[in-house]
Motif scaffolding. Structure first.
Motif, PDB file in Angstrom:
ATOM      1  N   ALA A 179       0.814  -1.219   0.000  1.00  0.00           N
ATOM      2  CA  ALA A 179       0.000   0.000   0.000  1.00  0.00           C
ATOM      3  C   ALA A 179       0.847   1.268   0.000  1.00  0.00           C
ATOM      4  O   ALA A 179       0.495   2.260  -0.630  1.00  0.00           O
ATOM      5  CB  ALA A 179      -0.942  -0.013   1.208  1.00  0.00           C
ATOM      6  N   VAL A 200      -7.905  -1.202  -4.061  1.00  0.00           N
ATOM      7  CA  VAL A 200      -7.297  -1.783  -2.865  1.00  0.00           C
ATOM      8  C   VAL A 200      -7.797  -3.213  -2.715  1.00  0.00           C
ATOM      9  O   VAL A 200      -9.007  -3.457  -2.673  1.00  0.00           O
ATOM     10  CB  VAL A 200      -7.639  -0.964  -1.607  1.00  0.00           C
ATOM     11  N   GLU A 202      -7.960  -6.860  -0.606  1.00  0.00           N
ATOM     12  CA  GLU A 202      -7.884  -7.356   0.765  1.00  0.00           C
ATOM     13  C   GLU A 202      -8.012  -8.865   0.788  1.00  0.00           C
ATOM     14  O   GLU A 202      -8.714  -9.451  -0.045  1.00  0.00           O
ATOM     15  CB  GLU A 202      -8.999  -6.750   1.625  1.00  0.00           C
ATOM     16  N   TRP A 203      -7.320  -9.498   1.738  1.00  0.00           N
ATOM     17  CA  TRP A 203      -7.476 -10.927   1.936  1.00  0.00           C
ATOM     18  C   TRP A 203      -8.869 -11.180   2.519  1.00  0.00           C
ATOM     19  O   TRP A 203      -9.348 -10.417   3.355  1.00  0.00           O
ATOM     20  CB  TRP A 203      -6.426 -11.463   2.899  1.00  0.00           C
ATOM     21  N   THR A 211     -11.858  -9.593  10.563  1.00  0.00           N
ATOM     22  CA  THR A 211     -11.846  -8.660   9.435  1.00  0.00           C
ATOM     23  C   THR A 211     -10.674  -8.972   8.534  1.00  0.00           C
ATOM     24  O   THR A 211      -9.646  -9.488   8.966  1.00  0.00           O
ATOM     25  CB  THR A 211     -11.731  -7.220   9.937  1.00  0.00           C
ATOM     26  N   GLY A 212     -10.821  -8.638   7.265  1.00  0.00           N
ATOM     27  CA  GLY A 212      -9.732  -8.886   6.328  1.00  0.00           C
ATOM     28  C   GLY A 212      -8.604  -7.914   6.557  1.00  0.00           C
ATOM     29  O   GLY A 212      -8.768  -6.864   7.144  1.00  0.00           O
ATOM     30  N   ARG A 213      -7.457  -8.287   6.098  1.00  0.00           N
ATOM     31  CA  ARG A 213      -6.302  -7.399   6.207  1.00  0.00           C
ATOM     32  C   ARG A 213      -5.879  -6.972   4.812  1.00  0.00           C
ATOM     33  O   ARG A 213      -5.939  -7.740   3.868  1.00  0.00           O
ATOM     34  CB  ARG A 213      -5.133  -8.082   6.922  1.00  0.00           C
ATOM     35  N   SER A 214      -5.470  -5.721   4.699  1.00  0.00           N
ATOM     36  CA  SER A 214      -5.104  -5.181   3.392  1.00  0.00           C
ATOM     37  C   SER A 214      -3.825  -5.830   2.893  1.00  0.00           C
ATOM     38  O   SER A 214      -2.859  -5.957   3.638  1.00  0.00           O
ATOM     39  CB  SER A 214      -4.906  -3.660   3.498  1.00  0.00           C
ATOM     40  N   SER A 215      -3.832  -6.259   1.652  1.00  0.00           N
ATOM     41  CA  SER A 215      -2.635  -6.880   1.084  1.00  0.00           C
ATOM     42  C   SER A 215      -1.882  -5.932   0.182  1.00  0.00           C
ATOM     43  O   SER A 215      -0.815  -6.256  -0.295  1.00  0.00           O
ATOM     44  CB  SER A 215      -3.033  -8.127   0.278  1.00  0.00           C
ATOM     45  N   THR A 217      -1.962  -2.536  -2.923  1.00  0.00           N
ATOM     46  CA  THR A 217      -2.669  -1.840  -3.975  1.00  0.00           C
ATOM     47  C   THR A 217      -2.577  -2.649  -5.249  1.00  0.00           C
ATOM     48  O   THR A 217      -1.505  -3.107  -5.616  1.00  0.00           O
ATOM     49  CB  THR A 217      -2.032  -0.447  -4.201  1.00  0.00           C
TER      50      THR A 217
END
Length: 227
Positions: A179, A200, A202-203, A211-215, A217
């Motif tokens: 990101a 964006v 997300e997993w 909640t998912g975590r951002s992987s 961009t």
């Protein structure tokens, strides 16, 4: 800790610090302190949006430094030359989450800001054999150099390179990045005239209670819009 430089002040305590033609406290060098490599990348991206890195490249040195508490940070050292250059760099450093200092040898004071338009001077020089001393309104810290970062190698690693296998088969292409690198990649695509979509990714959550975590961009070409 620091004293504001007054109008028409002639004597400064910081070694190697003088006054330029506008009365601004300025040393031979400038130093930008950044908390991490990610912030270094952000600084370089912001700097190259407004001009060429060649302006400071000849004198630029980037190092990973370690404080006496063991914290590792990144410093950029370069020729200050004029307060005009330092003003621009100080603004970019602020946007990148860093601090800007000026000096000549081992002791560097906070560069001027709105609270001190003519800059700062130290009330008392700290004793010690540290490689670098930085004096700021909120802290005074010594650092030892740990390792140098080669500017050319860093820039080449950051520049996107085409995978040779991408030309073998037709179809959409995807590029995933952390990101923090997103803004720099978007600027690179716009500058290169690449048509793409950005989003964006997300997993998916492991369960409905997480909640998912951002992987990072994700960039996709126009043919992916219907996918």
């Amino acid at each position: 800790m620091l004293e504001r430089v007054a109008v028409h002040q002639t004597r400064l305590r910081t070694p190697g610090l003088g006054l330029d033609a506008r009365g601004v406290a300025l040393g031979a060098k400038g130093v930008v302190l950044l908390p991490s490599i990610d912030r270094l990348v952000a600084f370089l991206a912001l700097y190259t949006r407004q001009g060429s890195l060649a302006d400071i490249l000849r004198s630029l040195a980037i190092e990973v430094v370690r404080s006496k508490l063991g914290a590792r940070e990144v410093t950029l050292t370069f020729a200050a030359e004029t307060s005009d250059r330092m003003d621009r760099i100080a603004e970019i450093a602020r946007l990148a989450g860093g601090y800007t200092f000026t000096g000549t040898s081992r002791h560097f004071v906070q560069y001027r800001d709105a609270a001190a338009p003519f800059g700062y001077d130290v009330a008392q020089i700290s004793a010690g054999d540290a490689t670098l001393w930085l004096y700021h309104n909120t802290f005074s810290q010594s650092y030892e150099a740990e390792r140098k970062i080669d500017v050319r190698s860093l820039v080449l690693r950051l520049e996107p390179h085409a995978d040779p296998s991408t030309g073998r088969e037709p179809g959409p292409r995807w590029l995933a990045a952390e990101a923090g690198l997103g803004p720099a990649l978007i600027h690179y695509f716009v500058r290169s005239g690449v048509t793409a979509e950005v989003g964006v990714a997300e997993w998916p959550p492991a369960s409905s209670f997480e909640t998912g975590r951002s992987s990072g961009t994700c960039f996709a070409c126009p043919s992916c819009r219907s996918a």
